[in-house]
Design a protein around this motif. Structure first.
Motif, PDB file in Angstrom:
ATOM      1  N   SER A  72      44.777 -62.896 -81.148  1.00  0.00           N
ATOM      2  CA  SER A  72      43.412 -63.374 -81.384  1.00  0.00           C
ATOM      3  C   SER A  72      43.039 -63.286 -82.861  1.00  0.00           C
ATOM      4  CB  SER A  72      42.411 -62.565 -80.549  1.00  0.00           C
ATOM      5  OG  SER A  72      42.494 -62.918 -79.182  1.00  0.00           O
ATOM      6  N   ILE A  73      43.468 -62.219 -83.521  1.00  0.00           N
ATOM      7  CA  ILE A  73      43.191 -62.080 -84.952  1.00  0.00           C
ATOM      8  C   ILE A  73      43.896 -63.179 -85.738  1.00  0.00           C
ATOM      9  CG2 ILE A  73      43.613 -60.633 -86.983  1.00  0.00           C
ATOM     10  CD1 ILE A  73      43.087 -58.205 -85.279  1.00  0.00           C
ATOM     11  N   ILE A  74      45.157 -63.426 -85.402  1.00  0.00           N
ATOM     12  CA  ILE A  74      45.917 -64.470 -86.099  1.00  0.00           C
ATOM     13  C   ILE A  74      45.248 -65.829 -85.915  1.00  0.00           C
ATOM     14  CG2 ILE A  74      48.109 -65.730 -86.133  1.00  0.00           C
ATOM     15  CD1 ILE A  74      49.489 -63.099 -85.381  1.00  0.00           C
ATOM     16  N   VAL A  75      44.863 -66.135 -84.676  1.00  0.00           N
ATOM     17  CA  VAL A  75      44.230 -67.430 -84.390  1.00  0.00           C
ATOM     18  C   VAL A  75      42.882 -67.545 -85.091  1.00  0.00           C
ATOM     19  CG1 VAL A  75      43.183 -68.820 -82.564  1.00  0.00           C
ATOM     20  CG2 VAL A  75      45.432 -67.803 -82.208  1.00  0.00           C
ATOM     21  N   SER A  76      42.068 -66.498 -85.019  1.00  0.00           N
ATOM     22  CA  SER A  76      40.716 -66.548 -85.600  1.00  0.00           C
ATOM     23  C   SER A  76      40.772 -66.659 -87.117  1.00  0.00           C
ATOM     24  CB  SER A  76      39.919 -65.301 -85.189  1.00  0.00           C
ATOM     25  OG  SER A  76      39.782 -65.216 -83.789  1.00  0.00           O
ATOM     26  N   VAL A  77      41.556 -65.793 -87.753  1.00  0.00           N
ATOM     27  CA  VAL A  77      41.644 -65.794 -89.219  1.00  0.00           C
ATOM     28  C   VAL A  77      42.309 -67.083 -89.699  1.00  0.00           C
ATOM     29  CG1 VAL A  77      42.626 -64.640 -91.241  1.00  0.00           C
ATOM     30  CG2 VAL A  77      41.635 -63.283 -89.392  1.00  0.00           C
ATOM     31  N   GLY A  78      43.391 -67.479 -89.040  1.00  0.00           N
ATOM     32  CA  GLY A  78      44.092 -68.697 -89.440  1.00  0.00           C
ATOM     33  C   GLY A  78      43.209 -69.930 -89.317  1.00  0.00           C
ATOM     34  N   ILE A 203      32.737 -66.556 -83.661  1.00  0.00           N
ATOM     35  CA  ILE A 203      32.388 -66.160 -82.290  1.00  0.00           C
ATOM     36  C   ILE A 203      32.986 -67.138 -81.288  1.00  0.00           C
ATOM     37  CG2 ILE A 203      30.475 -65.764 -80.698  1.00  0.00           C
ATOM     38  CD1 ILE A 203      28.775 -64.963 -83.117  1.00  0.00           C
ATOM     39  N   ASN A 204      32.864 -68.428 -81.582  1.00  0.00           N
ATOM     40  CA  ASN A 204      33.423 -69.440 -80.667  1.00  0.00           C
ATOM     41  C   ASN A 204      34.938 -69.342 -80.584  1.00  0.00           C
ATOM     42  OD1 ASN A 204      30.844 -70.498 -80.218  1.00  0.00           O
ATOM     43  ND2 ASN A 204      31.011 -71.915 -81.944  1.00  0.00           N
ATOM     44  N   ILE A 205      35.575 -69.150 -81.740  1.00  0.00           N
ATOM     45  CA  ILE A 205      37.038 -69.070 -81.764  1.00  0.00           C
ATOM     46  C   ILE A 205      37.520 -67.818 -81.047  1.00  0.00           C
ATOM     47  CG2 ILE A 205      39.038 -68.857 -83.282  1.00  0.00           C
ATOM     48  CD1 ILE A 205      37.360 -70.408 -85.393  1.00  0.00           C
ATOM     49  N   TRP A 206      36.873 -66.689 -81.309  1.00  0.00           N
ATOM     50  CA  TRP A 206      37.302 -65.412 -80.733  1.00  0.00           C
ATOM     51  C   TRP A 206      37.178 -65.419 -79.210  1.00  0.00           C
ATOM     52  CZ3 TRP A 206      39.708 -61.256 -82.768  1.00  0.00           C
ATOM     53  CH2 TRP A 206      39.698 -60.063 -82.044  1.00  0.00           C
ATOM     54  N   LEU A 215      46.880 -73.828 -72.768  1.00  0.00           N
ATOM     55  CA  LEU A 215      47.931 -74.046 -73.758  1.00  0.00           C
ATOM     56  C   LEU A 215      48.780 -72.804 -74.020  1.00  0.00           C
ATOM     57  CD1 LEU A 215      45.896 -76.149 -76.358  1.00  0.00           C
ATOM     58  CD2 LEU A 215      47.511 -76.992 -74.651  1.00  0.00           C
ATOM     59  N   LEU A 216      48.225 -71.620 -73.817  1.00  0.00           N
ATOM     60  CA  LEU A 216      48.947 -70.382 -74.110  1.00  0.00           C
ATOM     61  C   LEU A 216      49.292 -69.684 -72.802  1.00  0.00           C
ATOM     62  CD1 LEU A 216      46.771 -69.101 -77.111  1.00  0.00           C
ATOM     63  CD2 LEU A 216      48.881 -70.466 -77.199  1.00  0.00           C
ATOM     64  N   VAL A 217      50.337 -70.164 -72.156  1.00  0.00           N
ATOM     65  CA  VAL A 217      50.729 -69.640 -70.846  1.00  0.00           C
ATOM     66  C   VAL A 217      51.624 -68.415 -70.983  1.00  0.00           C
ATOM     67  CG1 VAL A 217      51.862 -70.196 -68.674  1.00  0.00           C
ATOM     68  CG2 VAL A 217      50.551 -71.959 -69.871  1.00  0.00           C
ATOM     69  N   ASP A 218      52.477 -68.413 -71.979  1.00  0.00           N
ATOM     70  CA  ASP A 218      53.397 -67.298 -72.189  1.00  0.00           C
ATOM     71  C   ASP A 218      52.603 -66.038 -72.532  1.00  0.00           C
ATOM     72  OD1 ASP A 218      55.365 -65.490 -73.099  1.00  0.00           O
ATOM     73  OD2 ASP A 218      56.679 -67.145 -73.672  1.00  0.00           O
ATOM     74  N   SER A 219      52.951 -64.908 -71.921  1.00  0.00           N
ATOM     75  CA  SER A 219      52.220 -63.655 -72.139  1.00  0.00           C
ATOM     76  C   SER A 219      52.301 -63.164 -73.573  1.00  0.00           C
ATOM     77  CB  SER A 219      52.759 -62.569 -71.201  1.00  0.00           C
ATOM     78  OG  SER A 219      54.140 -62.319 -71.467  1.00  0.00           O
ATOM     79  N   THR A 220      53.311 -63.588 -74.307  1.00  0.00           N
ATOM     80  CA  THR A 220      53.464 -63.109 -75.691  1.00  0.00           C
ATOM     81  C   THR A 220      52.540 -63.828 -76.670  1.00  0.00           C
ATOM     82  OG1 THR A 220      55.281 -64.689 -76.087  1.00  0.00           O
ATOM     83  CG2 THR A 220      55.868 -62.480 -75.310  1.00  0.00           C
ATOM     84  N   VAL A 221      51.953 -64.938 -76.267  1.00  0.00           N
ATOM     85  CA  VAL A 221      51.076 -65.694 -77.178  1.00  0.00           C
ATOM     86  C   VAL A 221      49.643 -65.781 -76.652  1.00  0.00           C
ATOM     87  CG1 VAL A 221      52.933 -67.064 -78.176  1.00  0.00           C
ATOM     88  CG2 VAL A 221      51.756 -67.890 -76.112  1.00  0.00           C
ATOM     89  N   ARG A 222      49.328 -65.095 -75.584  1.00  0.00           N
ATOM     90  CA  ARG A 222      47.975 -65.134 -75.044  1.00  0.00           C
ATOM     91  C   ARG A 222      46.978 -64.500 -76.011  1.00  0.00           C
ATOM     92  NH1 ARG A 222      49.727 -62.929 -69.135  1.00  0.00           N
ATOM     93  NH2 ARG A 222      50.354 -64.923 -68.190  1.00  0.00           N
ATOM     94  N   THR A 223      45.764 -65.024 -76.001  1.00  0.00           N
ATOM     95  CA  THR A 223      44.688 -64.411 -76.757  1.00  0.00           C
ATOM     96  C   THR A 223      43.867 -63.513 -75.823  1.00  0.00           C
ATOM     97  OG1 THR A 223      43.344 -66.380 -76.367  1.00  0.00           O
ATOM     98  CG2 THR A 223      44.522 -66.245 -78.474  1.00  0.00           C
ATOM     99  N   LEU A 224      42.934 -62.754 -76.390  1.00  0.00           N
ATOM    100  CA  LEU A 224      42.204 -61.759 -75.608  1.00  0.00           C
ATOM    101  C   LEU A 224      41.421 -62.342 -74.426  1.00  0.00           C
ATOM    102  CD1 LEU A 224      40.885 -59.201 -78.244  1.00  0.00           C
ATOM    103  CD2 LEU A 224      42.454 -58.770 -76.364  1.00  0.00           C
TER     104      LEU A 224
END
Length: 275
Positions: A72-78, A203-206, A215-224
């Motif tokens: 989630s941090i990577i997605v939000s900051v990126g 807030i919306n992204i997080w 889109l993020l089905v794999d457990s290793t790439v899921r967001t919070l």
């Protein structure tokens, strides 16, 4: 009491009620996160008899929330970095350099805001699948950037339209080229709209769930948000104490951001709104 004092007392009372209505769910969430599952079922509104801090440890490790938190941090900051970079250049170009179709682009941005983006879920899914960006944090970053681009670009364009050009002209007289004016004059003056865009979008992204869950089905790439939904569904055995601990983990970063940047949030919302 005078009418003025009575009116002021009523306003203060209503503000206290509003604050309590906002604070109670947060207090209840944090309080419940420190109770056992059985204690929550039997006494949902009592204080915890024994503080169960291990709920946070279990949520962070055993349910993989630690990795999901990092995602989630990577997605939000990126997304924020990419989005702000694009809207700075796009907003400055739209406001300072008229070109054929400039007004059409602006009207198009307004029209895009009116489109319910979740209605595009199916075509976006197949589009991301075709590009090989499903189960990819980069793909979600690009998608969130595109979703939040129209409104953010309008805010930035409006700011640059209202910004006095005398300072830029003075920099050009001193020998600055277009890029130097942009980097050393325009961007430093755009701190308020940058803060506004960051605050509105973080807030919306997080908390975005729908696209992330598809889109993020794999457990290793899921967001919070996706991880919390899985906790709530009980796929790994529902434990309310762990669930509320996970919800607290999701909420704490936003509370910290608000407490640290509350002044900037107020200034950004007041000064950066589209007129």
């Amino acid at each position: 009491m005078t009418n003025g004092k009575i009116s002021k007392s009523i306003v203060v009372f209503l503000l206290i009620l509003a604050s309590a209505a906002v604070a109670f769910p947060l207090i209840y969430m944090f309080m419940t996160s420190l109770k056992t599952h059985q204690n929550i079922i039997l006494s949902p509104f009592t204080l915890p008899s024994e503080l169960q801090f291990e709920n946070y440890f279990i949520a962070w490790t055993d349910t993989n929330l630690g990795l999901n938190f990092l995602n989630s941090i990577i997605v939000s900051v990126g997304t924020l970095l990419f989005l702000i970079m694009v809207v700075l250049m796009g907003g400055y170009a739209l406001s300072r350099y008229p070109f054929p179709g400039n007004k059409i682009v602006f009207i198009g941005l307004i029209a895009l805001i009116a489109i319910p983006v979740h209605s595009l879920l199916v075509p976006i899914y197949y589009f991301m699948e075709t590009l090989g960006l499903r189960n990819s944090l980069i793909g979600v970053i690009l998608l969130y950037t595109a979703i939040n681009l129209p409104f953010s670009l309008i805010i930035m364009r409006t700011f640059f339209e209202q910004m006095p050009r005398a300072i830029e002209e003075a920099a050009e007289i001193d020998g600055c080229n277009i890029w130097q004016v942009f980097w050393h004059v325009a961007i430093p003056m755009a701190k308020v709209p940058i803060a506004t865009i960051a605050i509105i979008n973080i807030i919306n992204i997080w908390s975005e769930y729908l696209f992330a869950s598809v889109l993020l089905v794999d457990s290793t790439v899921r967001t919070l948000p996706v991880a919390i939904a899985i906790l709530q569904s009980g796929e790994q055995g529902l434990d309310l104490g762990i669930l509320f601990a996970g919800l607290s983990i999701v909420t704490i970063p936003m509370l910290i951001i608000y407490l640290i940047f509350s002044k900037q949030i107020t200034q950004g919302v007041a000064s950066g709104a589209v007129k």
